[in-house]
Design an enzyme around this catalytic site. Structure first.
Site, PDB file in Angstrom:
ATOM      1  N   GLU A  28       0.838  -1.204   0.000  1.00 46.75           N
ATOM      2  CA  GLU A  28       0.000   0.000   0.000  1.00 46.75           C
ATOM      3  C   GLU A  28       0.872   1.253   0.000  1.00 46.75           C
ATOM      4  O   GLU A  28       1.860   1.335   0.730  1.00 46.75           O
ATOM      5  CB  GLU A  28      -0.901  -0.017   1.244  1.00 46.75           C
ATOM      6  CG  GLU A  28      -1.863   1.157   1.294  1.00 46.75           C
ATOM      7  CD  GLU A  28      -2.938   0.941   2.339  1.00 46.75           C
ATOM      8  OE1 GLU A  28      -3.590  -0.125   2.333  1.00 46.75           O
ATOM      9  OE2 GLU A  28      -3.114   1.851   3.167  1.00 46.75           O
ATOM     10  N   TYR A  33      -6.578   7.228  -0.402  1.00 49.37           N
ATOM     11  CA  TYR A  33      -7.356   8.373  -0.890  1.00 49.37           C
ATOM     12  C   TYR A  33      -7.359   9.457   0.173  1.00 49.37           C
ATOM     13  O   TYR A  33      -7.675   9.189   1.339  1.00 49.37           O
ATOM     14  CB  TYR A  33      -8.791   7.904  -1.153  1.00 49.37           C
ATOM     15  CG  TYR A  33      -9.617   8.868  -1.951  1.00 49.37           C
ATOM     16  CD1 TYR A  33      -9.361   9.075  -3.295  1.00 49.37           C
ATOM     17  CD2 TYR A  33     -10.669   9.551  -1.363  1.00 49.37           C
ATOM     18  CE1 TYR A  33     -10.132   9.948  -4.041  1.00 49.37           C
ATOM     19  CE2 TYR A  33     -11.450  10.424  -2.105  1.00 49.37           C
ATOM     20  CZ  TYR A  33     -11.172  10.621  -3.436  1.00 49.37           C
ATOM     21  OH  TYR A  33     -11.942  11.479  -4.168  1.00 49.37           O
ATOM     22  N   ALA A  43      -7.877  13.147   2.361  1.00 54.33           N
ATOM     23  CA  ALA A  43      -8.984  13.605   3.196  1.00 54.33           C
ATOM     24  C   ALA A  43      -9.989  14.477   2.452  1.00 54.33           C
ATOM     25  O   ALA A  43     -11.150  14.521   2.817  1.00 54.33           O
ATOM     26  CB  ALA A  43      -8.435  14.361   4.386  1.00 54.33           C
ATOM     27  N   HIS A  99      -8.036   3.467  -3.592  1.00 59.76           N
ATOM     28  CA  HIS A  99      -8.996   3.544  -2.494  1.00 59.76           C
ATOM     29  C   HIS A  99      -9.955   4.680  -2.847  1.00 59.76           C
ATOM     30  O   HIS A  99      -9.547   5.670  -3.473  1.00 59.76           O
ATOM     31  CB  HIS A  99      -8.315   3.907  -1.176  1.00 59.76           C
ATOM     32  CG  HIS A  99      -7.326   2.898  -0.676  1.00 59.76           C
ATOM     33  ND1 HIS A  99      -6.887   2.870   0.626  1.00 59.76           N
ATOM     34  CD2 HIS A  99      -6.683   1.885  -1.299  1.00 59.76           C
ATOM     35  CE1 HIS A  99      -6.025   1.880   0.786  1.00 59.76           C
ATOM     36  NE2 HIS A  99      -5.870   1.271  -0.370  1.00 59.76           N
ATOM     37  N   ASP A 126     -11.949   8.685   6.830  1.00 62.24           N
ATOM     38  CA  ASP A 126     -11.813   9.315   8.143  1.00 62.24           C
ATOM     39  C   ASP A 126     -12.074  10.807   8.014  1.00 62.24           C
ATOM     40  O   ASP A 126     -11.790  11.401   6.979  1.00 62.24           O
ATOM     41  CB  ASP A 126     -10.403   9.077   8.696  1.00 62.24           C
ATOM     42  CG  ASP A 126     -10.306   7.690   9.308  1.00 62.24           C
ATOM     43  OD1 ASP A 126     -11.291   7.267   9.942  1.00 62.24           O
ATOM     44  OD2 ASP A 126      -9.269   7.039   9.135  1.00 62.24           O
ATOM     45  N   ALA A 130     -19.792   3.203   4.105  1.00 59.35           N
ATOM     46  CA  ALA A 130     -19.069   2.631   2.973  1.00 59.35           C
ATOM     47  C   ALA A 130     -19.969   1.746   2.107  1.00 59.35           C
ATOM     48  O   ALA A 130     -19.797   1.686   0.884  1.00 59.35           O
ATOM     49  CB  ALA A 130     -17.876   1.824   3.479  1.00 59.35           C
ATOM     50  N   HIS A 134     -14.043  -1.412  14.741  1.00 59.97           N
ATOM     51  CA  HIS A 134     -13.911   0.003  14.383  1.00 59.97           C
ATOM     52  C   HIS A 134     -14.248   0.876  15.601  1.00 59.97           C
ATOM     53  O   HIS A 134     -15.207   0.591  16.331  1.00 59.97           O
ATOM     54  CB  HIS A 134     -14.856   0.326  13.213  1.00 59.97           C
ATOM     55  CG  HIS A 134     -14.624   1.697  12.669  1.00 59.97           C
ATOM     56  ND1 HIS A 134     -15.207   2.817  13.218  1.00 59.97           N
ATOM     57  CD2 HIS A 134     -13.842   2.122  11.660  1.00 59.97           C
ATOM     58  CE1 HIS A 134     -14.793   3.889  12.546  1.00 59.97           C
ATOM     59  NE2 HIS A 134     -13.972   3.488  11.591  1.00 59.97           N
ATOM     60  N   GLN A 190      -7.521  -3.336   8.698  1.00 58.17           N
ATOM     61  CA  GLN A 190      -6.720  -2.373   9.447  1.00 58.17           C
ATOM     62  C   GLN A 190      -5.535  -3.123  10.040  1.00 58.17           C
ATOM     63  O   GLN A 190      -5.588  -4.357  10.174  1.00 58.17           O
ATOM     64  CB  GLN A 190      -7.601  -1.779  10.566  1.00 58.17           C
ATOM     65  CG  GLN A 190      -7.044  -0.598  11.269  1.00 58.17           C
ATOM     66  CD  GLN A 190      -6.613   0.493  10.301  1.00 58.17           C
ATOM     67  OE1 GLN A 190      -5.461   0.467   9.848  1.00 58.17           O
ATOM     68  NE2 GLN A 190      -7.494   1.416   9.972  1.00 58.17           N
TER      69      GLN A 190
HETATM   70  P1  FAD Z   1     -17.937   1.897   7.235  1.00 56.16           P
HETATM   71  O1  FAD Z   1     -18.105   0.529   6.698  1.00 56.16           O
HETATM   72  O2  FAD Z   1     -18.892   2.940   6.806  1.00 56.16           O
HETATM   73  O3  FAD Z   1     -17.961   1.756   8.828  1.00 56.16           O
HETATM   74  C1  FAD Z   1     -17.714   2.879   9.679  1.00 56.16           C
HETATM   75  C2  FAD Z   1     -18.490   2.675  10.985  1.00 56.16           C
HETATM   76  O4  FAD Z   1     -19.887   2.735  10.707  1.00 56.16           O
HETATM   77  C3  FAD Z   1     -18.249   1.302  11.636  1.00 56.16           C
HETATM   78  O5  FAD Z   1     -18.299   1.480  13.021  1.00 56.16           O
HETATM   79  C4  FAD Z   1     -19.427   0.500  11.153  1.00 56.16           C
HETATM   80  O6  FAD Z   1     -19.745  -0.599  12.022  1.00 56.16           O
HETATM   81  C5  FAD Z   1     -20.526   1.536  11.136  1.00 56.16           C
HETATM   82  N1  FAD Z   1     -21.602   1.237  10.163  1.00 56.16           N
HETATM   83  C6  FAD Z   1     -21.444   0.747   8.908  1.00 56.16           C
HETATM   84  N2  FAD Z   1     -22.646   0.621   8.299  1.00 56.16           N
HETATM   85  C7  FAD Z   1     -23.577   1.070   9.200  1.00 56.16           C
HETATM   86  C8  FAD Z   1     -24.999   1.213   9.178  1.00 56.16           C
HETATM   87  N3  FAD Z   1     -25.718   0.860   8.104  1.00 56.16           N
HETATM   88  N4  FAD Z   1     -25.619   1.699  10.291  1.00 56.16           N
HETATM   89  C9  FAD Z   1     -24.909   2.046  11.394  1.00 56.16           C
HETATM   90  N5  FAD Z   1     -23.550   1.939  11.474  1.00 56.16           N
HETATM   91  C10 FAD Z   1     -22.902   1.460  10.385  1.00 56.16           C
HETATM   92  N6  FAD Z   1      -9.333   6.245   5.098  1.00 56.16           N
HETATM   93  C11 FAD Z   1      -9.126   7.238   4.193  1.00 56.16           C
HETATM   94  O7  FAD Z   1      -9.564   8.380   4.421  1.00 56.16           O
HETATM   95  N7  FAD Z   1      -8.448   6.987   3.026  1.00 56.16           N
HETATM   96  C12 FAD Z   1      -7.970   5.762   2.714  1.00 56.16           C
HETATM   97  O8  FAD Z   1      -7.373   5.558   1.657  1.00 56.16           O
HETATM   98  C13 FAD Z   1      -8.150   4.695   3.639  1.00 56.16           C
HETATM   99  N8  FAD Z   1      -7.704   3.442   3.393  1.00 56.16           N
HETATM  100  C14 FAD Z   1      -7.979   2.430   4.275  1.00 56.16           C
HETATM  101  C15 FAD Z   1      -7.579   1.133   3.968  1.00 56.16           C
HETATM  102  C16 FAD Z   1      -7.849   0.074   4.821  1.00 56.16           C
HETATM  103  C17 FAD Z   1      -7.399  -1.322   4.462  1.00 56.16           C
HETATM  104  C18 FAD Z   1      -8.545   0.327   6.041  1.00 56.16           C
HETATM  105  C19 FAD Z   1      -8.850  -0.804   6.988  1.00 56.16           C
HETATM  106  C20 FAD Z   1      -8.941   1.606   6.356  1.00 56.16           C
HETATM  107  C21 FAD Z   1      -8.675   2.673   5.488  1.00 56.16           C
HETATM  108  N9  FAD Z   1      -9.085   3.973   5.753  1.00 56.16           N
HETATM  109  C22 FAD Z   1      -8.863   4.981   4.852  1.00 56.16           C
HETATM  110  C23 FAD Z   1      -9.725   4.285   7.027  1.00 56.16           C
HETATM  111  C24 FAD Z   1     -11.248   4.138   6.951  1.00 56.16           C
HETATM  112  O9  FAD Z   1     -11.780   5.006   5.986  1.00 56.16           O
HETATM  113  C25 FAD Z   1     -11.774   4.453   8.340  1.00 56.16           C
HETATM  114  O10 FAD Z   1     -11.429   3.445   9.261  1.00 56.16           O
HETATM  115  C26 FAD Z   1     -13.232   4.783   8.418  1.00 56.16           C
HETATM  116  O11 FAD Z   1     -13.481   5.394   9.679  1.00 56.16           O
HETATM  117  C27 FAD Z   1     -14.131   3.563   8.326  1.00 56.16           C
HETATM  118  O12 FAD Z   1     -14.118   3.038   7.068  1.00 56.16           O
HETATM  119  P2  FAD Z   1     -15.069   1.802   6.677  1.00 56.16           P
HETATM  120  O13 FAD Z   1     -14.903   1.623   5.237  1.00 56.16           O
HETATM  121  O14 FAD Z   1     -14.873   0.655   7.583  1.00 56.16           O
HETATM  122  O15 FAD Z   1     -16.504   2.491   6.973  1.00 56.16           O
END
Ligand code: FAD
Length: 285
Positions: free
Chosen positions: A17, A49, A51, A77, A109, A124, A148, A174
């Site tokens: 990455e 990706y 902020a 991403h 984030d 997401a 998370h 993560q």
């Molecule tokens: P989500 O799946 O949306 O989850 C976020 C939170 O919302 C979790 O607590 C989940 O349980 C909760 N949730 C999900 N769906 C629902 C629903 N329907 N109702 C209620 N709660 C819900 N960040 C960046 O800015 N840029 C990057 O390039 C980047 N790359 C990453 C790569 C990897 C491999 C990882 C693991 C993380 C990366 N991140 C990046 C960080 C990531 O964007 C953050 O951790 C973010 O806070 C959560 O992302 P997620 O895709 O898990 O979000």
């Protein structure tokens, strides 16, 4: 181009990455890193990706550069934070025209300066649905072995992840420091009827302050044995040696546990990745 699910079906993958540089010096560092890592023949690489705002084109620029200048399969991403559906449609169209076949669909984030932007997506999974609906992409999602930080509890976290993996092709995790976190995550998903590949993300520690920042943000715990080793030194070279040692052991444990792949957070530097791969005789095939 190659679809990552096809690569994963073919056996354990090795991937790296990178983040998109902001300065010309950063671009030179990335260029040198890519040159040094080429001999390891990663199955794919991923590009984070930023902020928000004007930085957003940087991921696409690096993806396009890698697509043209390297033999690698670059996966951008993409985060939903602050994006309209129209923005995403334009980005996906651009990636289709570049021949990109894999996208990591993420929540994102909040920006470090605290300024959050309104957008059409909340989670997401909503972005993931649009990525899949575009018709041509294999899609990955984020998984959080230690849960998370915004999840109210473990079961809810796993349920939302299982929902994403019912649509996505694979997950990248993560970072974490003990293989048991990955084993438990895979078992919990299996209990929910999900058996899509979950590729562990491994971060070689190279800097104590950066580690603390990243761990606070991601919810990854620093185990006592690791904190003790790091507390014993302030020498950056020794910190990096510990990072290589710890990541090597973690990768070995994950291989023993049957991991579908190893995704190393290179953080645009080659040395730790080269050392870990040499220790485990990975890459270079
Ligand atoms: P989500 O799946 O949306 O989850 C976020 C939170 O919302 C979790 O607590 C989940 O349980 C909760 N949730 C999900 N769906 C629902 C629903 N329907 N109702 C209620 N709660 C819900 N960040 C960046 O800015 N840029 C990057 O390039 C980047 N790359 C990453 C790569 C990897 C491999 C990882 C693991 C993380 C990366 N991140 C990046 C960080 C990531 O964007 C953050 O951790 C973010 O806070 C959560 O992302 P997620 O895709 O898990 O979000």
């Amino acid at each position: 181009m190659v679809r990552i699910p096809t690569l994963l079906e073919g056996g354990r993958t090795l991937s790296f990455e990178f983040f998109p540089p902001k300065t010309s010096g950063g671009h030179m560092t990335l260029g040198r890193t890519v040159a040094e890592l080429e001999a390891l023949h990663p199955d794919f690489v991923s590009i984070t990706y930023g902020a928000g705002g004007s930085d957003r084109h940087r991921t696409g620029d690096v993806v396009e550069w890698m697509r043209v200048e390297t033999p690698w399969v670059p996966m951008p991403h993409l985060t939903c934070r602050g994006h309209s559906r129209a923005d995403v449609a334009v980005l996906l169209d651009t990636y289709q025209q570049l021949g990109i076949e894999n996208i990591l669909a993420l929540g994102g984030d909040p920006p470090a300066d605290g300024r959050d932007e309104a957008g059409d997506y909340r989670y997401a999974i909503e972005l993931l649905e649009d990525v899949v609906a575009a018709g041509s992409f294999a899609a990955g999602v984020a998984a959080h072995p230690e849960v998370h930080p915004r999840s109210p509890d473990r079961a809810t976290d796993r349920r939302h992840l299982a929902d994403k993996l019912s649509i996505a092709d694979f997950a990248l995790t993560q970072f974490f420091f003990e293989a048991e976190h990955w084993r438990r995550l895979v078992d919990e998903l299996s209990g929910l009827g999900v058996d899509k590949p979950v590729v562990p993300g491994i971060m070689p520690i190279s800097n104590k302050a950066q580690l603390k920042r990243m761990a606070d943000m991601s919810g990854a715990a620093l185990p006592g044995w690791l904190a003790d080793r790091l507390d014993a030194t302030d020498d950056p070279a020794e910190v990096q040696r510990i990072g290589i040692d710890v990541a090597t052991q973690l990768c070995a444990d994950l291989i023993d546990a049957g991991t579908p792949g190893l995704h190393l957070y290179a953080l645009n530097r080659p040395d730790s990745v080269v050392a870990i791969c040499a220790n485990l005789d990975l890459g270079g095939n």
